[in-house]
Design an enzyme around this catalytic site. Structure first.
Site, PDB file in Angstrom:
ATOM      1  N   PRO A  10      40.636  13.931  25.649  1.00 42.79           N
ATOM      2  CA  PRO A  10      39.613  14.653  26.409  1.00 42.79           C
ATOM      3  C   PRO A  10      40.171  15.561  27.500  1.00 42.79           C
ATOM      4  CG  PRO A  10      39.593  12.310  26.928  1.00 42.79           C
ATOM      5  CD  PRO A  10      40.486  12.475  25.729  1.00 42.79           C
ATOM      6  N   ASN A  11      39.562  16.723  27.565  1.00 41.18           N
ATOM      7  CA  ASN A  11      39.806  17.738  28.601  1.00 41.18           C
ATOM      8  C   ASN A  11      41.117  18.491  28.438  1.00 41.18           C
ATOM      9  OD1 ASN A  11      37.323  17.318  30.048  1.00 41.18           O
ATOM     10  ND2 ASN A  11      38.195  15.390  30.773  1.00 41.18           N
ATOM     11  N   ARG A  18      43.013  25.501  34.783  1.00 41.30           N
ATOM     12  CA  ARG A  18      42.967  25.056  36.175  1.00 41.30           C
ATOM     13  C   ARG A  18      43.954  23.918  36.391  1.00 41.30           C
ATOM     14  NH1 ARG A  18      36.988  23.058  34.757  1.00 41.30           N
ATOM     15  NH2 ARG A  18      36.855  25.070  33.746  1.00 41.30           N
ATOM     16  N   TYR A  23      49.340  20.252  35.913  1.00 39.63           N
ATOM     17  CA  TYR A  23      49.553  20.323  34.462  1.00 39.63           C
ATOM     18  C   TYR A  23      50.310  21.578  34.015  1.00 39.63           C
ATOM     19  CZ  TYR A  23      46.120  16.557  34.565  1.00 39.63           C
ATOM     20  OH  TYR A  23      45.469  15.382  34.839  1.00 39.63           O
ATOM     21  N   ASN A  79      48.646  12.521  23.365  1.00 43.80           N
ATOM     22  CA  ASN A  79      48.267  12.485  24.786  1.00 43.80           C
ATOM     23  C   ASN A  79      46.806  12.061  24.802  1.00 43.80           C
ATOM     24  OD1 ASN A  79      47.513  12.860  27.415  1.00 43.80           O
ATOM     25  ND2 ASN A  79      48.633  14.791  27.676  1.00 43.80           N
ATOM     26  N   ALA A  82      42.353  10.867  29.613  1.00 42.02           N
ATOM     27  CA  ALA A  82      41.797   9.779  30.434  1.00 42.02           C
ATOM     28  C   ALA A  82      41.462   8.541  29.607  1.00 42.02           C
ATOM     29  CB  ALA A  82      40.558  10.272  31.182  1.00 42.02           C
ATOM     30  N   HIS A  85      43.440   5.229  30.046  1.00 36.52           N
ATOM     31  CA  HIS A  85      43.191   4.236  31.086  1.00 36.52           C
ATOM     32  C   HIS A  85      41.930   3.418  30.834  1.00 36.52           C
ATOM     33  CE1 HIS A  85      46.133   6.902  32.793  1.00 36.52           C
ATOM     34  NE2 HIS A  85      45.260   7.906  32.870  1.00 36.52           N
ATOM     35  N   GLU A 103      53.344   7.997  22.951  1.00 39.89           N
ATOM     36  CA  GLU A 103      52.367   8.389  23.984  1.00 39.89           C
ATOM     37  C   GLU A 103      53.038   9.378  24.925  1.00 39.89           C
ATOM     38  OE1 GLU A 103      51.202   4.977  26.258  1.00 39.89           O
ATOM     39  OE2 GLU A 103      50.033   6.138  27.712  1.00 39.89           O
ATOM     40  N   HIS A 105      52.409  11.932  28.423  1.00 39.13           N
ATOM     41  CA  HIS A 105      51.614  12.439  29.543  1.00 39.13           C
ATOM     42  C   HIS A 105      52.378  13.576  30.210  1.00 39.13           C
ATOM     43  CE1 HIS A 105      48.685   9.336  29.099  1.00 39.13           C
ATOM     44  NE2 HIS A 105      49.676   8.477  28.976  1.00 39.13           N
ATOM     45  N   SER A 107      51.817  14.868  33.234  1.00 38.31           N
ATOM     46  CA  SER A 107      52.106  14.521  34.635  1.00 38.31           C
ATOM     47  C   SER A 107      52.728  13.127  34.697  1.00 38.31           C
ATOM     48  CB  SER A 107      50.809  14.542  35.450  1.00 38.31           C
ATOM     49  OG  SER A 107      49.897  13.558  34.971  1.00 38.31           O
ATOM     50  N   ARG A 112      50.615   9.136  40.640  1.00 35.72           N
ATOM     51  CA  ARG A 112      49.273   9.630  40.943  1.00 35.72           C
ATOM     52  C   ARG A 112      48.359   8.460  41.364  1.00 35.72           C
ATOM     53  NH1 ARG A 112      47.355  13.536  36.332  1.00 35.72           N
ATOM     54  NH2 ARG A 112      45.832  14.040  37.941  1.00 35.72           N
TER      55      ARG A 112
HETATM   56  O1  CA2 Z   1      49.221  13.822  32.512  1.00 38.14           O
HETATM   57  C1  CA2 Z   1      48.585  13.781  31.459  1.00 38.14           C
HETATM   58  O2  CA2 Z   1      48.955  14.337  30.423  1.00 38.14           O
HETATM   59  C2  CA2 Z   1      47.221  13.073  31.421  1.00 38.14           C
HETATM   60  O3  CA2 Z   1      47.104  12.416  30.176  1.00 38.14           O
HETATM   61  C3  CA2 Z   1      46.173  14.146  31.558  1.00 38.14           C
HETATM   62  C4  CA2 Z   1      44.754  13.589  31.645  1.00 38.14           C
HETATM   63  C5  CA2 Z   1      44.664  12.508  32.716  1.00 38.14           C
HETATM   64  O4  CA2 Z   1      43.367  11.915  32.705  1.00 38.14           O
HETATM   65  C6  CA2 Z   1      45.708  11.421  32.532  1.00 38.14           C
HETATM   66  O5  CA2 Z   1      45.603  10.507  33.587  1.00 38.14           O
HETATM   67  C7  CA2 Z   1      47.096  12.030  32.514  1.00 38.14           C
HETATM   68  C8  CA2 Z   1      43.766  14.710  32.020  1.00 38.14           C
HETATM   69  C9  CA2 Z   1      43.761  15.844  31.078  1.00 38.14           C
HETATM   70  C10 CA2 Z   1      42.878  16.924  31.646  1.00 38.14           C
HETATM   71  O6  CA2 Z   1      43.629  18.133  31.676  1.00 38.14           O
HETATM   72  C11 CA2 Z   1      43.149  19.155  32.422  1.00 38.14           C
HETATM   73  C12 CA2 Z   1      43.879  20.295  32.400  1.00 38.14           C
HETATM   74  C13 CA2 Z   1      43.499  21.357  33.138  1.00 38.14           C
HETATM   75  C14 CA2 Z   1      42.338  21.301  33.919  1.00 38.14           C
HETATM   76  C15 CA2 Z   1      41.593  20.142  33.933  1.00 38.14           C
HETATM   77  C16 CA2 Z   1      42.006  19.065  33.169  1.00 38.14           C
END
Ligand code: CA2
Length: 159
Positions: A10-11, A18, A23, A79, A82, A85, A103, A105, A107, A112
Site C-alpha cells: 500500500p501507498n 512526496r 523515500y 515491500n 504498512a 506491521h 522483505e 524496506h 527506509s 523511525r
Molecule cells: O520504508 C519502507 O519501504 C516502508 O515499507 C514504506 C511504507 C511504510 O509504512 C513502512 O513502515 C516502511 C510506506 C510506503 C508509503 O510510501 C509513500 C511514498 C511517498 C509518499 C507517501 C507514501
C-alpha cells in the site's frame, strides 16, 4: 527463463511524489525498471505488481507459490508497506506457500516510529533488506538469487 516477482504494497504507488526525505525521489516506475534491469542482468525475468489491497497481495503470493513449486519462479521480493506491521495474513501466506521471499524496506524502519519496529513478515522471510533506499530492491534480488533454493528437494541454501 525463471521469474522473480516484485510485490509492492500500500501507498508505494506514491513513491517520488512526496516525502522525498524519507523515500527519495525515485518513482515506482523507476523502482520497477531497476528491478527489471537487475533481474535480467542475473538471468531472470521480472514481473512487478503493486496493490493497495491486502487480498490482492495474498492472492499474488498464493499464485507465486504454485509457480515456485512448478519451477517457474524462484521467489518474491516484497515491500509490504504498512501491512508489514499489521498483517498476520501476509505472514501466514508466506509460510503456507513456502515461497522464498526477501522483505525490503526503503527506509530504516528501526530508526523511525516504534510502530514500524515490528514486522509480521520478517519471521517468514528468507532475508531482509532495510534502509538502503530504492537500491535495496537490487540488493534484495541479488540476495534472493544467492539463496539458491529450489522447489523440489533443494534443501538448505548452499551459501
Ligand atoms: O520504508 C519502507 O519501504 C516502508 O515499507 C514504506 C511504507 C511504510 O509504512 C513502512 O513502515 C516502511 C510506506 C510506503 C508509503 O510510501 C509513500 C511514498 C511517498 C509518499 C507517501 C507514501
Amino acid at each position: 527463463m525463471q521469474t522473480i516477482l516484485i510485490l509492492n504494497g500500500p501507498n508505494l504507488n506514491l513513491l517520488g511524489t512526496r516525502e522525498p526525505e524519507t523515500y527519495g525521489s525515485a518513482t515506482l516506475a523507476d523502482v520497477e525498471q531497476l528491478c527489471h534491469v537487475t533481474g535480467e542482468r542475473l538471468g531472470y525475468a521480472v514481473e512487478c505488481l503493486q496493490s493497495n489491497h491486502e487480498g490482492i497481495l495474498l492472492d499474488a503470493i498464493h499464485a507465486a507459490g504454485v509457480r515456485f513449486r512448478a519451477g517457474e519462479l524462484i521467489g518474491i521480493v516484497m515491500n509490504p508497506g504498512a501491512y508489514t506491521h499489521t498483517s498476520i495474513a501476509l505472514h501466514d501466506a508466506i509460510k503456507g506457500t513456502s515461497v522464498p521471499l526477501v522483505e525490503i524496506h526503503i527506509s530504516n524502519v528501526h530508526a523511525r516510529e516504534p510502530f514500524r519496529h515490528h514486522s509480521y513478515v520478517s519471521p517468514a522471510a528468507t532475508g531482509i533488506v532495510v534502509g538502503f533506499g530504492v537500491r535495496g530492491y537490487a540488493l534484495a534480488i541479488e540476495g534472493l538469487v544467492g539463496t539458491g533454493r529450489v522447489a523440489h528437494g533443494g534443501g538448505a541454501p548452499s551459501n
